[in-house]
Design a protein around this motif. Structure first.
Motif, PDB file in Angstrom:
ATOM      1  N   ASN A 142       4.816   7.449  -4.879  1.00  0.00           N
ATOM      2  CA  ASN A 142       5.797   6.395  -4.667  1.00  0.00           C
ATOM      3  C   ASN A 142       5.482   5.439  -5.968  1.00  0.00           C
ATOM      4  OD1 ASN A 142       7.327   6.988  -2.814  1.00  0.00           O
ATOM      5  ND2 ASN A 142       5.961   5.883  -1.290  1.00  0.00           N
TER       6      ASN A 142
ATOM      7  N   GLU B 219      -7.511   5.961  -1.748  1.00  0.00           N
ATOM      8  CA  GLU B 219      -6.825   7.007  -0.970  1.00  0.00           C
ATOM      9  C   GLU B 219      -5.436   6.927  -1.323  1.00  0.00           C
ATOM     10  OE1 GLU B 219      -6.405   8.352   3.594  1.00  0.00           O
ATOM     11  OE2 GLU B 219      -8.639   8.113   2.807  1.00  0.00           O
ATOM     12  N   LYS B 220      -4.930   5.678  -1.034  1.00  0.00           N
ATOM     13  CA  LYS B 220      -3.700   5.256  -1.418  1.00  0.00           C
ATOM     14  C   LYS B 220      -3.749   4.171  -2.595  1.00  0.00           C
ATOM     15  CE  LYS B 220      -1.612   6.077   2.904  1.00  0.00           C
ATOM     16  NZ  LYS B 220      -0.803   5.605   4.034  1.00  0.00           N
TER      17      LYS B 220
ATOM     18  N   THR C  15       0.762  -1.153  -0.275  1.00  0.00           N
ATOM     19  CA  THR C  15      -0.098   0.069   0.090  1.00  0.00           C
ATOM     20  C   THR C  15       0.981   1.180  -0.063  1.00  0.00           C
ATOM     21  OG1 THR C  15      -1.868  -1.283   1.290  1.00  0.00           O
ATOM     22  CG2 THR C  15      -2.015   1.275   1.082  1.00  0.00           C
ATOM     23  N   ILE C  16       0.841   2.005  -1.098  1.00  0.00           N
ATOM     24  CA  ILE C  16       1.890   3.099  -1.041  1.00  0.00           C
ATOM     25  C   ILE C  16       1.034   4.479  -1.363  1.00  0.00           C
ATOM     26  CG2 ILE C  16       3.588   1.740  -2.058  1.00  0.00           C
ATOM     27  CD1 ILE C  16       2.834   2.555  -5.075  1.00  0.00           C
ATOM     28  N   GLU C  17       1.670   5.556  -1.324  1.00  0.00           N
ATOM     29  CA  GLU C  17       1.347   6.849  -1.475  1.00  0.00           C
ATOM     30  C   GLU C  17       1.479   7.023  -3.430  1.00  0.00           C
ATOM     31  OE1 GLU C  17       0.074   8.967   0.561  1.00  0.00           O
ATOM     32  OE2 GLU C  17       0.417   7.910   2.182  1.00  0.00           O
ATOM     33  N   TYR C  18       0.685   7.623  -3.696  1.00  0.00           N
ATOM     34  CA  TYR C  18       0.437   8.258  -4.949  1.00  0.00           C
ATOM     35  C   TYR C  18       2.112   8.479  -5.513  1.00  0.00           C
ATOM     36  CZ  TYR C  18      -4.234   7.454  -6.107  1.00  0.00           C
ATOM     37  OH  TYR C  18      -5.506   6.969  -6.042  1.00  0.00           O
TER      38      TYR C  18
END
Length: 190
Positions: free
Chosen positions: A143, A165-166, A138-141
């Motif tokens: 990344n 959201e992620k 689960t990553i941030e956009y």
């Protein structure tokens, strides 16, 4: 360990008996049965179809051989010995025999079946076996692009992405590379 990238066929004749060897990739037992059926169908008048295989599973390597009516240990066992000697997995090596009228004796059979298997394996295109793992991340956009780059650089691929959201990402890559990617992007391997 190695895999057969491209199969091969070889032939060998001794005392009028013709031996035809096949070294083929084989990922699982259903594919094994299918390949054996294809070979048997291509040689309906052959006297014997001896074979051996090694398949890597989650529980280890499964190896088996069949002498196909030849005296015990004279056909399948020498074929399996060459598969093991070449350290090949997920492979089927089959040898078809057309009897030429002259008995070869146990030693002659071992040499003929083993020699034909060796020729087939030598002609096959072998590549190193690479164990793969899947990571769920689960990553941030921001990344996503660095992850994509690192996965491709490691010889892997992104299997799925779910945007919310992620981003929930599943990647498939060589198992040796998985821990570093997991640490860098805070995931777990499966």
């Amino acid at each position: 360990m190695y895999l057969i990238e491209k199969g091969s066929e070889s032939s060998f004749t001794v005392n009028h008996s013709r031996f035809i060897g096949y070294a083929l990739p084989c990922a699982d037992e259903p594919q094994l049965r299918s390949r054996l059926f294809e070979i048997a169908s291509a040689h309906p008048t052959a006297h014997h179809l001896a074979f051996a295989y090694r398949i890597k599973t989650d529980n280890g390597v499964i190896a088996h051989f069949s002498d196909a009516g030849e005296p015990s240990g004279t056909a399948g066992k020498p074929i399996l010995a060459h598969i093991s000697g070449f350290d090949v997995v997920n492979a089927l090596v089959a040898v078809v025999r057309y009897f030429g009228g002259i008995k070869l004796g146990a030693g002659g059979l071992v040499r003929a079946y083993g020699g034909t298997a060796k020729l087939a394996l030598e002609k096959a295109s072998l590549i190193p076996y690479v164990e793969y793992a899947e990571l769920e991340l689960t990553i941030e956009y921001p990344n996503l692009q660095p992850l994509t780059y690192q996965v491709e650089k490691a010889g892997g691929e992104i299997v799925s992405r779910v945007f919310g959201e992620k981003i929930d990402v599943v990647v498939r890559l060589p198992a040796a590379e998985a821990p570093a990617i997991a640490r860098r992007f805070n995931g777990t391997s499966t």
